[in-house]
Design a protein around this motif. Sequence first.
Motif, PDB file in Angstrom:
ATOM      1  N   THR A  62       2.022   8.209  -9.089  1.00 38.51           N
ATOM      2  CA  THR A  62       1.053   9.069  -9.769  1.00 38.51           C
ATOM      3  C   THR A  62      -0.114   8.190 -10.207  1.00 38.51           C
ATOM      4  O   THR A  62      -0.017   6.952 -10.195  1.00 38.51           O
ATOM      5  CB  THR A  62       1.674   9.735 -11.014  1.00 38.51           C
ATOM      6  N   SER A  63      -1.201   8.796 -10.641  1.00 42.84           N
ATOM      7  CA  SER A  63      -2.366   7.994 -11.039  1.00 42.84           C
ATOM      8  C   SER A  63      -2.047   7.096 -12.235  1.00 42.84           C
ATOM      9  O   SER A  63      -2.497   5.954 -12.299  1.00 42.84           O
ATOM     10  CB  SER A  63      -3.567   8.886 -11.340  1.00 42.84           C
TER      11      SER A  63
ATOM     12  N   ARG B 133       0.155   4.226 -10.992  1.00 38.76           N
ATOM     13  CA  ARG B 133      -0.668   3.308 -10.197  1.00 38.76           C
ATOM     14  C   ARG B 133      -1.511   2.419 -11.108  1.00 38.76           C
ATOM     15  O   ARG B 133      -1.619   1.220 -10.913  1.00 38.76           O
ATOM     16  CB  ARG B 133      -1.560   4.097  -9.223  1.00 38.76           C
TER      17      ARG B 133
ATOM     18  N   LEU C 275       0.825  -1.203   0.000  1.00 42.22           N
ATOM     19  CA  LEU C 275       0.000   0.000   0.000  1.00 42.22           C
ATOM     20  C   LEU C 275       0.864   1.261   0.000  1.00 42.22           C
ATOM     21  O   LEU C 275       0.568   2.230  -0.708  1.00 42.22           O
ATOM     22  CB  LEU C 275      -0.943  -0.013   1.205  1.00 42.22           C
ATOM     23  N   GLN C 276       1.946   1.257   0.768  1.00 38.34           N
ATOM     24  CA  GLN C 276       2.835   2.425   0.821  1.00 38.34           C
ATOM     25  C   GLN C 276       3.417   2.728  -0.560  1.00 38.34           C
ATOM     26  O   GLN C 276       3.545   3.883  -0.954  1.00 38.34           O
ATOM     27  CB  GLN C 276       3.948   2.186   1.829  1.00 38.34           C
TER      28      GLN C 276
ATOM     29  N   GLU D 287      -1.106  -1.573 -11.062  1.00 38.47           N
ATOM     30  CA  GLU D 287      -2.253  -2.398 -10.673  1.00 38.47           C
ATOM     31  C   GLU D 287      -2.590  -3.414 -11.760  1.00 38.47           C
ATOM     32  O   GLU D 287      -2.907  -4.559 -11.471  1.00 38.47           O
ATOM     33  CB  GLU D 287      -3.452  -1.517 -10.330  1.00 38.47           C
TER      34      GLU D 287
ATOM     35  N   LEU E  54       1.992   1.930  -3.511  1.00 43.62           N
ATOM     36  CA  LEU E  54       0.898   2.437  -4.346  1.00 43.62           C
ATOM     37  C   LEU E  54       0.597   3.903  -4.055  1.00 43.62           C
ATOM     38  O   LEU E  54       0.321   4.687  -4.964  1.00 43.62           O
ATOM     39  CB  LEU E  54      -0.363   1.594  -4.155  1.00 43.62           C
ATOM     40  N   LYS E  55       0.659   4.291  -2.788  1.00 36.75           N
ATOM     41  CA  LYS E  55       0.378   5.685  -2.410  1.00 36.75           C
ATOM     42  C   LYS E  55       1.433   6.646  -2.955  1.00 36.75           C
ATOM     43  O   LYS E  55       1.153   7.826  -3.125  1.00 36.75           O
ATOM     44  CB  LYS E  55       0.307   5.814  -0.882  1.00 36.75           C
ATOM     45  N   SER E  56       2.632   6.153  -3.216  1.00 36.40           N
ATOM     46  CA  SER E  56       3.720   7.011  -3.690  1.00 36.40           C
ATOM     47  C   SER E  56       3.670   7.255  -5.195  1.00 36.40           C
ATOM     48  O   SER E  56       4.463   8.043  -5.716  1.00 36.40           O
ATOM     49  CB  SER E  56       5.073   6.392  -3.324  1.00 36.40           C
TER      50      SER E  56
END
Length: 129
Positions: free
Chosen positions: A85-86, A89, A78-79, A93, A81-83
């Motif tokens: 850009t869209s 990500r 999760l950390q 994914e 993924l949060k870092s």
Amino acid sequence: METLINVNGFQTQVAVKLTNIGETQSTNVVDSMDTDALERFGIREEKKLPFLGKDRRDAKRRLPSDPHYDPKTLYLPLQFLKSLTSGQRQWWEFKSKHMDKVMFFKMGKFYELFEMDAHVGVKELDLET
């Protein structure tokens, strides 16, 4: 034409459609890549993306030693993924569900190869960086 290659522990199937070019001979990226370059790539990837190295897990967080481990998927912390850009990500994914394939990602009107797929593309498709 399809080719199965292995880069840094990943087995990846590459599909290439050739039109009016004739036959081409496929090479294994590990054989054709300079050993030092492959080692540097592995070290860089493990430092940058530790979840691809010894901490690798499938999408259900199973270790490679688990009999139900799925090497075609990848757990993304999760950390991490949060870092992103869209766009990054979105790529990660999708890629995490298709680790056994090389993905051409459309950015505007162009198709791009990222991370390990870019290294595969350079060698297998004879692309220049």
